[in-house]
Structure formats: structure tokens, C-alpha cells
Design an enzyme around this catalytic site. Structure first.
Site, PDB file in Angstrom:
ATOM      1  N   GLU A   1      14.302   1.737  19.209  1.00  0.00           N
ATOM      2  CA  GLU A   1      13.681   3.064  19.270  1.00  0.00           C
ATOM      3  C   GLU A   1      12.706   3.221  20.418  1.00  0.00           C
ATOM      4  O   GLU A   1      12.443   4.343  20.873  1.00  0.00           O
ATOM      5  CB  GLU A   1      12.964   3.371  17.958  1.00  0.00           C
ATOM      6  CG  GLU A   1      11.743   2.504  17.711  1.00  0.00           C
ATOM      7  CD  GLU A   1      11.073   2.837  16.379  1.00  0.00           C
ATOM      8  OE1 GLU A   1       9.877   3.147  16.404  1.00  0.00           O
ATOM      9  OE2 GLU A   1      11.741   2.781  15.335  1.00  0.00           O
TER      10      GLU A   1
ATOM     11  N   HIS B   1      10.114   8.263  14.323  1.00  0.00           N
ATOM     12  CA  HIS B   1       8.972   7.456  13.894  1.00  0.00           C
ATOM     13  C   HIS B   1       7.719   8.326  13.725  1.00  0.00           C
ATOM     14  O   HIS B   1       6.661   8.061  14.306  1.00  0.00           O
ATOM     15  CB  HIS B   1       8.693   6.327  14.891  1.00  0.00           C
ATOM     16  CG  HIS B   1       8.057   5.125  14.240  1.00  0.00           C
ATOM     17  ND1 HIS B   1       8.398   3.830  14.566  1.00  0.00           N
ATOM     18  CD2 HIS B   1       7.118   5.013  13.278  1.00  0.00           C
ATOM     19  CE1 HIS B   1       7.688   2.986  13.842  1.00  0.00           C
ATOM     20  NE2 HIS B   1       6.902   3.686  13.051  1.00  0.00           N
TER      21      HIS B   1
ATOM     22  N   ALA C   1      11.394   4.030   6.461  1.00  0.00           N
ATOM     23  CA  ALA C   1      10.170   4.498   7.102  1.00  0.00           C
ATOM     24  C   ALA C   1       9.252   3.305   7.356  1.00  0.00           C
ATOM     25  O   ALA C   1       8.033   3.431   7.330  1.00  0.00           O
ATOM     26  CB  ALA C   1       9.469   5.543   6.243  1.00  0.00           C
TER      27      ALA C   1
ATOM     28  N   ASP D   1      13.592   6.932   9.961  1.00  0.00           N
ATOM     29  CA  ASP D   1      12.459   7.294  10.811  1.00  0.00           C
ATOM     30  C   ASP D   1      12.176   6.208  11.840  1.00  0.00           C
ATOM     31  O   ASP D   1      11.331   6.383  12.703  1.00  0.00           O
ATOM     32  CB  ASP D   1      11.213   7.538   9.940  1.00  0.00           C
ATOM     33  CG  ASP D   1      10.066   8.136  10.730  1.00  0.00           C
ATOM     34  OD1 ASP D   1      10.289   9.155  11.423  1.00  0.00           O
ATOM     35  OD2 ASP D   1       8.949   7.590  10.686  1.00  0.00           O
TER      36      ASP D   1
ATOM     37  N   VAL E   1       8.397  -2.370   4.098  1.00  0.00           N
ATOM     38  CA  VAL E   1       7.934  -3.721   4.418  1.00  0.00           C
ATOM     39  C   VAL E   1       7.416  -3.745   5.844  1.00  0.00           C
ATOM     40  O   VAL E   1       7.804  -2.920   6.678  1.00  0.00           O
ATOM     41  CB  VAL E   1       9.075  -4.753   4.253  1.00  0.00           C
ATOM     42  CG1 VAL E   1       9.553  -4.803   2.815  1.00  0.00           C
ATOM     43  CG2 VAL E   1      10.238  -4.434   5.188  1.00  0.00           C
TER      44      VAL E   1
ATOM     45  N   ASP F   1       9.532  -7.111  -4.432  1.00  0.00           N
ATOM     46  CA  ASP F   1       8.460  -7.579  -3.562  1.00  0.00           C
ATOM     47  C   ASP F   1       8.199  -9.039  -3.891  1.00  0.00           C
ATOM     48  O   ASP F   1       8.308  -9.450  -5.055  1.00  0.00           O
ATOM     49  CB  ASP F   1       7.185  -6.751  -3.776  1.00  0.00           C
ATOM     50  CG  ASP F   1       6.208  -6.880  -2.623  1.00  0.00           C
ATOM     51  OD1 ASP F   1       5.976  -5.870  -1.935  1.00  0.00           O
ATOM     52  OD2 ASP F   1       5.683  -7.982  -2.399  1.00  0.00           O
TER      53      ASP F   1
ATOM     54  N   ARG G   1      10.152  -0.402   9.587  1.00  0.00           N
ATOM     55  CA  ARG G   1      10.402  -0.828  10.958  1.00  0.00           C
ATOM     56  C   ARG G   1      11.905  -0.955  11.180  1.00  0.00           C
ATOM     57  O   ARG G   1      12.646  -1.387  10.285  1.00  0.00           O
ATOM     58  CB  ARG G   1       9.714  -2.167  11.248  1.00  0.00           C
ATOM     59  CG  ARG G   1       8.201  -2.138  11.088  1.00  0.00           C
ATOM     60  CD  ARG G   1       7.528  -1.103  11.993  1.00  0.00           C
ATOM     61  NE  ARG G   1       7.755  -1.355  13.392  1.00  0.00           N
ATOM     62  CZ  ARG G   1       6.983  -2.155  14.137  1.00  0.00           C
ATOM     63  NH1 ARG G   1       5.942  -2.764  13.584  1.00  0.00           N
ATOM     64  NH2 ARG G   1       7.252  -2.348  15.399  1.00  0.00           N
TER      65      ARG G   1
ATOM     66  N   ARG H   1       0.829  -1.211   0.000  1.00  0.00           N
ATOM     67  CA  ARG H   1       0.000   0.000   0.000  1.00  0.00           C
ATOM     68  C   ARG H   1       0.860   1.256   0.000  1.00  0.00           C
ATOM     69  O   ARG H   1       0.661   2.166  -0.797  1.00  0.00           O
ATOM     70  CB  ARG H   1      -0.923   0.005   1.228  1.00  0.00           C
ATOM     71  CG  ARG H   1      -1.972  -1.115   1.255  1.00  0.00           C
ATOM     72  CD  ARG H   1      -2.823  -0.971   2.505  1.00  0.00           C
ATOM     73  NE  ARG H   1      -3.810  -2.019   2.625  1.00  0.00           N
ATOM     74  CZ  ARG H   1      -3.598  -3.176   3.262  1.00  0.00           C
ATOM     75  NH1 ARG H   1      -2.423  -3.401   3.825  1.00  0.00           N
ATOM     76  NH2 ARG H   1      -4.553  -4.090   3.339  1.00  0.00           N
ATOM     77  N   ILE H   2       1.828   1.305   0.930  1.00  0.00           N
ATOM     78  CA  ILE H   2       2.660   2.501   1.053  1.00  0.00           C
ATOM     79  C   ILE H   2       3.676   2.571  -0.076  1.00  0.00           C
ATOM     80  O   ILE H   2       3.817   3.609  -0.733  1.00  0.00           O
ATOM     81  CB  ILE H   2       3.359   2.518   2.424  1.00  0.00           C
ATOM     82  CG1 ILE H   2       2.323   2.642   3.543  1.00  0.00           C
ATOM     83  CG2 ILE H   2       4.363   3.660   2.492  1.00  0.00           C
ATOM     84  CD1 ILE H   2       2.880   2.430   4.936  1.00  0.00           C
TER      85      ILE H   2
END
Length: 330
Positions: A264, A297, A233, A259, A206, A176, A235, A156-157
Site C-alpha cells: 500500500e 488506510h 483494518a 483498509d 492484530v 487471541d 496491517r 484495544r481495538i
């Protein structure tokens, strides 16, 4: 009246929560604390539903206690569900839901901004100007329509980012395990190795699972152009941080915009001005490097995303309590 507990609630979420409670005639109790302490777990004794959001893992004992308290579900208002022991939850007859698409555009736009920053080398100019150095030398930029951008994880992103990049006439490579045919003419799918070798910037999108953890390691960074940049951006554990630090130090790639990083949860969304980062050596290393853009994040953190995270997670709770189920069940 239905009662729902929401944990880790930030002030910016409260208006959306209040609006939902009024529209749906439910009582929503909120706490700023995460679903970790016994104090918060005990709050589930008097509610019908639970919505969480946190970086730290939910203790197994907490899942057992909410099941014993009669709850039927646990919702996380995030896309990732790695903080929840889903197998144990299912054994306890708890339905688990997430918010898989709160706003793909929010993260995609953020990644695009960071791609621009890496290509235009603004991170380096920021360092120079902060030290009263206004020279241009060595910092010639790359126009995006002449660049190749690699996207690892074209869901999606990643797919939204690909469309934004295509509109800017960038060449877009994708890797992918499930290539999307609806992006034909926009994304050129290649192997991960070819993507790393050819890209001027690599952007990670991912989710975190056993196959994506440690997806980029030292050997992967050695494949990248020494002029290339990395955007993460997604994980933190997708990248082996110590390997990335070494690669940046050895100029195997030029820069990184991060990010999200390993560990974190001990730093992000906290004020560490007095305590500092000495207890978090890897994050401190990244923080101190002049070729790293570090943000806490916040790629998701927009008006639309926050609204959707609240509305979708709470709607799932009500649907499950009504016996209707949810399309977001894990």
C-alpha cells in the site's frame, strides 16, 4: 528553546501541532516529506527531537546519522513500529516510542461500518446501481443480531469492536494469544480455525510482527463460509494478498473490505488518477473486483485520533528530552 522536527505532516495535523507548540513553548518544524531522503535526514542537525509517520522503512543509515547528530529518540505517531529497525536504534542509544492507543474507537467504528456493509451487501448494490441495475435478486442481507462476527486480535481495538457488536446483540467470537477476562460474557474465545469456520464476517485487529505476518493464507480462506466476509483494518501483510484474491475469485468467501493491503505504501494517500495501478498488479486486481471494498488506510483518520497522535508523540519527545522517559518506549 526545544526544537522538534515532524515529518510526513499532513495539513489536517497542522492545527494540533501549532496548538502544542504554543502550549509547551517549543519550536516545531514540519515537512510533508517522509523520513527517507538525505534532505530530510539533514534537517535533524539543528533539532533536539524527531517525530515521524510513514509506511516505508526508515533507512538504517538515517538512524545512524540522527544518532551522530546527537538525537536521543525517534517517535512514530503510529501504533506500528515496523518501519523502524528498533534493535539498531537501541544499539545507537536511541529511544523509540509509538502511540499505541491514539483512538481505538476510530478503527473499531470503521470496522463496524464495514461489517455492516458486508452483511447488507451494499458493495454489490453500489455496483449494480452504478450500472443502472436496480434489481434486488440474490442480495438478501443478514441482520447483525443474527450474525456471528469473529475478531482476530482482541486487544484495544478488537475489544472495543467486540463491545460495540455486543451492544447490537451479535454473537462475537474471538481469537487471541492472550484472552481478556474483562470481556467475559462479551467475547467467546475459540481457536482460529473454529472462528474462521463459524463467522459470517471476520475482522482483523492484530499488530504486525513475525507471528502475525501471513496470518491468513489460502488454507485459512478454505475454512471460511462461502457467504462470509473479511475486514482488514490492521496491517496489509497480515493477509497473503495473492491467496485472498484467489479465494475471492473462487468464491471461497463472498467479499472483503480492505483498509490496508500489501504494497500500500506505493499507492495509498497518493493521487494515481493519471498514472494508474498497472505497476501494482495485486492492488489493481483488488481495485477491479466487484466484491472488494478498498479504502486507503483511513480507519484511524478521525478528529480525535489525529489530535491524540500529535499530542502523545510530541509529549513523549519532551518527556524523554527531560530525562523522564515514556510509558510508550519500545
Amino acid at each position: 528553546m526545544t526544537k522538534i522536527l515532524m515529518t510526513s505532516v499532513r495539513p489536517d495535523e497542522q492545527a494540533a501541532i501549532d496548538n502544542f507548540a504554543e502550549q509547551h513553548q517549543v519550536d516545531i518544524f514540519t515537512t510533508a516529506k517522509p523520513f527517507l531522503s538525505q534532505e530530510v535526514v539533514d534537517m535533524t542537525k539543528d533539532v533536539d527531537g524527531l517525530v515521524i509517520q510513514q509506511h516505508a522503512a526508515v533507512p538504517d543509515d538515517a538512524l545512524k546519522q540522527i544518532a551522530a547528530n546527537g538525537l536521543k529518540q525517534i517517535a512514530t505517531r503510529t501504533a506500528g513500529v515496523d518501519t523502524i529497525n528498533v534493535d539498531l536504534a537501541h544499539q545507537l542509544n536511541l529511544k523509540v516510542t509509538n502511540v499505541p492507543a491514539y483512538s481505538p474507537r476510530s478503527v473499531a467504528e470503521f470496522a463496524l461500518m464495514q461489517i455492516f456493509r458486508l452483511l447488507r451487501k451494499t458493495y454489490a448494490f453500489d455496483q449494480r446501481v452504478a450500472n443502472d441495475d436496480f434489481l434486488w435478486a440474490g442480495l438478501q442481507a443478514v441482520e447483525i443480531h443474527s450474525a456471528t462476527i469473529g475478531i482476530i486480535g482482541v486487544g484495544r481495538i478488537g475489544g472495543t469492536l467486540a463491545q460495540l457488536l455486543h451492544a447490537l446483540n451479535a454473537r462475537v467470537l474471538g481469537f487471541d494469544v492472550k484472552p481478556r477476562t474483562d470481556l467475559d460474557g462479551i467475547v467467546e474465545y475459540v481457536s482460529k480455525e473454529d472462528l474462521l469456520k463459524q463467522s459470517d464476517v471476520v475482522s482483523l485487529h492484530v499488530d504486525l510482527n513475525p507471528t502475525s505476518q501471513g496470518l491468513l493464507t489460502a488454507k485459512d480462506f478454505k475454512l471460511m463460509k462461502p457467504t462470509a466476509g473479511l475486514v482488514n483494518a490492521s496491517r496489509g501483510p497480515v493477509v497473503v494478498t495473492k491467496d485472498l484474491v484467489a479465494a475471492l475469485q473462487h468464491h471461497e468467501l463472498a467479499a472483503a473490505a480492505l483498509d490496508t493491503v500489501e504494497g500500500e505504501e506505493h499507492a495509498f494517500n497518493q493521487d494515481l488518477r493519471e498514472k494508474g495501478l498497472d505497476d501494482l498488479p495485486l492492488i489493481k486486481q483488488l481495485h477491479d473486483m466487484d466484491n472488494v471494498i478498498l479504502t486507503p488506510h483511513i480507519a484511524f483518520f478521525t478528529n480525535i485520533a489525529v489530535q491524540n497522535m500529535v499530542d502523545i508523540s510530541l509529549t513523549d519527545v519532551l518527556n524523554i528530552l527531560a530525562g523522564e522517559g515514556s510509558d510508550h518506549e519500545i
